[in-house]
Design a protein around this motif. Structure first.
Motif, PDB file in Angstrom:
ATOM      1  N   LEU A 150       0.855  -1.167  -0.078  1.00  0.00           N
ATOM      2  CA  LEU A 150      -0.183  -0.107   0.105  1.00  0.00           C
ATOM      3  C   LEU A 150       0.909   1.105  -0.119  1.00  0.00           C
ATOM      4  O   LEU A 150       1.610   1.298   0.910  1.00  0.00           O
ATOM      5  CB  LEU A 150      -0.915   0.188   1.325  1.00  0.00           C
ATOM      6  N   ALA A 151       0.630   2.009  -1.064  1.00  0.00           N
ATOM      7  CA  ALA A 151       1.684   3.082  -1.184  1.00  0.00           C
ATOM      8  C   ALA A 151       1.517   4.450  -0.346  1.00  0.00           C
ATOM      9  O   ALA A 151       2.331   5.019   0.043  1.00  0.00           O
ATOM     10  CB  ALA A 151       1.597   3.694  -2.777  1.00  0.00           C
ATOM     11  N   THR A 152       0.169   4.718   0.121  1.00  0.00           N
ATOM     12  CA  THR A 152       0.110   5.749   1.041  1.00  0.00           C
ATOM     13  C   THR A 152      -0.327   5.511   2.504  1.00  0.00           C
ATOM     14  O   THR A 152      -1.134   4.445   2.829  1.00  0.00           O
ATOM     15  CB  THR A 152      -1.390   6.722   0.534  1.00  0.00           C
ATOM     16  N   SER A 153       0.170   6.356   3.280  1.00  0.00           N
ATOM     17  CA  SER A 153       0.265   5.836   4.660  1.00  0.00           C
ATOM     18  C   SER A 153      -1.301   6.014   5.119  1.00  0.00           C
ATOM     19  O   SER A 153      -1.587   5.472   5.978  1.00  0.00           O
ATOM     20  CB  SER A 153       1.031   6.741   5.693  1.00  0.00           C
ATOM     21  N   TYR A 154      -2.110   6.952   4.718  1.00  0.00           N
ATOM     22  CA  TYR A 154      -3.394   7.096   4.895  1.00  0.00           C
ATOM     23  C   TYR A 154      -4.199   5.791   4.560  1.00  0.00           C
ATOM     24  O   TYR A 154      -4.859   5.281   5.541  1.00  0.00           O
ATOM     25  CB  TYR A 154      -3.920   8.185   3.978  1.00  0.00           C
ATOM     26  N   LEU A 155      -3.971   5.179   3.339  1.00  0.00           N
ATOM     27  CA  LEU A 155      -4.691   3.982   3.003  1.00  0.00           C
ATOM     28  C   LEU A 155      -3.894   2.750   4.185  1.00  0.00           C
ATOM     29  O   LEU A 155      -4.902   2.090   4.678  1.00  0.00           O
ATOM     30  CB  LEU A 155      -4.509   3.455   1.917  1.00  0.00           C
ATOM     31  N   ARG A 156      -2.857   2.671   4.455  1.00  0.00           N
ATOM     32  CA  ARG A 156      -2.421   1.907   5.329  1.00  0.00           C
ATOM     33  C   ARG A 156      -3.252   2.151   6.752  1.00  0.00           C
ATOM     34  O   ARG A 156      -3.420   0.944   7.235  1.00  0.00           O
ATOM     35  CB  ARG A 156      -0.827   2.050   5.392  1.00  0.00           C
ATOM     36  N   LYS A 157      -3.347   3.258   7.021  1.00  0.00           N
ATOM     37  CA  LYS A 157      -3.951   3.503   8.487  1.00  0.00           C
ATOM     38  C   LYS A 157      -5.362   2.822   8.325  1.00  0.00           C
ATOM     39  O   LYS A 157      -5.991   2.180   9.426  1.00  0.00           O
ATOM     40  CB  LYS A 157      -3.922   5.043   8.573  1.00  0.00           C
TER      41      LYS A 157
END
Ligand SMILES: NC(=O)c1ccc[n+]([C@@H]2O[C@H](COP(=O)([O-])OP(=O)(O)OC[C@H]3O[C@@H](n4cnc5c(N)ncnc54)[C@H](OP(=O)(O)O)[C@@H]3O)[C@@H](O)[C@H]2O)c1
Length: 376
Positions: A240-247
């Protein structure tokens, strides 16, 4: 989208930009020929007009002239939907300057020219929608050019909104079923669906969601639309490239009831109770009742008034509650509660059998090791 706008939103005039002429669109060899025929039929049925305008959206003069031409009619351009794309993935080793500028300019040059031309001509714009992609939030080695182009759309939406107080939406779309490039090139789907767990989402559902975002764009100019099997996505956490999506993925995974089922005694009883078909029916029925009002068990949900958004909530609820994700396109067919419950019941049983045979295998391996140890 044009069909939906005519049928559901009462739009009467659409100008469709394409590098091709009307004559070329009318050729059966055109990959979008069927879509074009359906659009013509819908326009006729609803007494709407679709102008096919040959113009290259990466050419400022052509974009400007087109908007100016419509300004002089009684139907000036009052909304932009930027959906032009040249989809051609290439790994860095195969990337050429020519290829990169083709992919990039269809996204960012086009968006910028549409923005500039509408501004210069003071077009009475009520919506400015650009289509980005969920792929921007994933690490995919071959889509660097495409992702960079989409990233610009997000930046432009922010710029229009924050600095110029203009309407703007850059919407990250998932793979869409029923129309578009993923529909034509099903092979492109394999990564998204099989390895990442993303669902193919039906066009009508997407358009209904866009309608909601259009109303709330002041809060969220760059929304991301997707339906996903959180279990699979969580397994792919590092991609997952974005930390937002990871969160979001982490949070969702923590909330998943089935995640805790296997590890706690208390929840083991939940699992066995969910394994009873009647319990599944009962709980599905009350979830559906919350979404749609009272629901009978054996009638198709569509015949009971389910619209195109309710299946998304049902999909999420079923996934979180049972760990079973029934494809959205299937839910939209209007399965009955009984059929849904049967699918879930069977899949849960399948899962249980797989787990217990894995445990048996482990036990017999363990016995074998012990025997060997004794012999030693
Ligand atoms: N379909 C999906 O599942 C999906 C998923 C995620 C994101 N998206 C995004 O949604 C948007 C629409 O995708 P789609 O599936 O509808 O794509 P599509 O079916 O391939 O249509 C793209 C259209 O762009 C037009 N186009 C390309 N370059 C152009 C240019 N220079 N000037 C004018 N028109 C141009 C093409 O028309 P001509 O060839 O006739 O010019 C074509 O009809 C894209 O931005 C894509 O990134 C789609």
């Amino acid at each position: 989208m044009s069909r939906w706008m005519i049928e559901k939103r009462g739009v009467k005039h659409i100008a469709l930009m394409s590098r091709r002429t009307l004559v070329q669109l009318e050729q059966p060899s055109n990959p979008q020929y069927d879509d074009w025929l359906k659009l013509k039929r819908t326009a006729k049925q609803y007494n709407a007009h679709v102008d096919v305008v040959q113009a290259d959206v990466t050419n400022f003069q052509q974009v400007h002239d087109l908007i100016e031409r419509f300004q002089k009619t009684s139907y000036p351009i009052c909304g932009i939907i930027h959906s032009a794309v040249v989809a051609e993935d290439r790994t860095l080793g195969n990337l050429t300057q020519e290829h990169l500028s083709l992919v990039l300019s269809t996204k960012f040059r086009a968006a910028w020219y549409l923005h500039q031309a509408t501004q210069l001509l003071h077009a009475p714009i009520h919506f400015f929608i650009m289509f980005s992609s969920i792929r921007n939030h994933l690490l995919e080695v071959a889509s660097a050019g495409y992702n960079a182009g989409n990233q610009f759309l997000d930046a432009l939406a922010h710029y229009r909104f924050e600095k110029l107080n203009l309407r703007a939406l850059s919407i990250s779309l998932p793979a869409v079923s029923g129309a578009g490039m993923f529909h034509r090139h099903k092979e492109m789907l394999s990564t998204l669906k099989v390895t990442q767990g993303f669902e193919l989402m039906p066009t009508v559902t997407i358009f209904e969601i866009i309608k909601c975002f259009h109303q709330t764009q002041r809060i969220c100019p760059c929304p991301v639309i997707f339906a996903v099997n959180w279990q699979i996505l969580h397994r792919n956490y590092p991609t997952l490239a974005t930390s937002y999506l990871r969160k979001v993925v982490h949070q969702r995974y923590k909330e998943m009831k089935f995640d805790h089922i296997s590890s706690s005694g208390k929840n083991n009883s939940t699992k066995s109770s969910m394994n009873k078909k009647e319990t599944i029916i009962e709980r599905t029925q009350s979830a559906v009742a919350r979404l749609l009002g009272a629901a009978s068990v054996d009638r198709s949900l569509v015949s009971q008034g389910m619209d195109s958004l309710a299946p998304v909530s049902l999909y999420n609820w079923l996934g979180l509650e049972t760990g079973i994700y029934i494809p959205l396109v299937d839910l939209l067919q209007g399965l009955s509660i009984e059929t849904i419950a049967t699918i879930i019941y069977n899949k849960l049983n399948e899962k249980e059998q797989t787990t217990s045979s894995a445990i048996k295998e482990y036990d017999s391996d363990f016995d074998l090791i012990n025997e060997n140890e004794v012999q030693l």
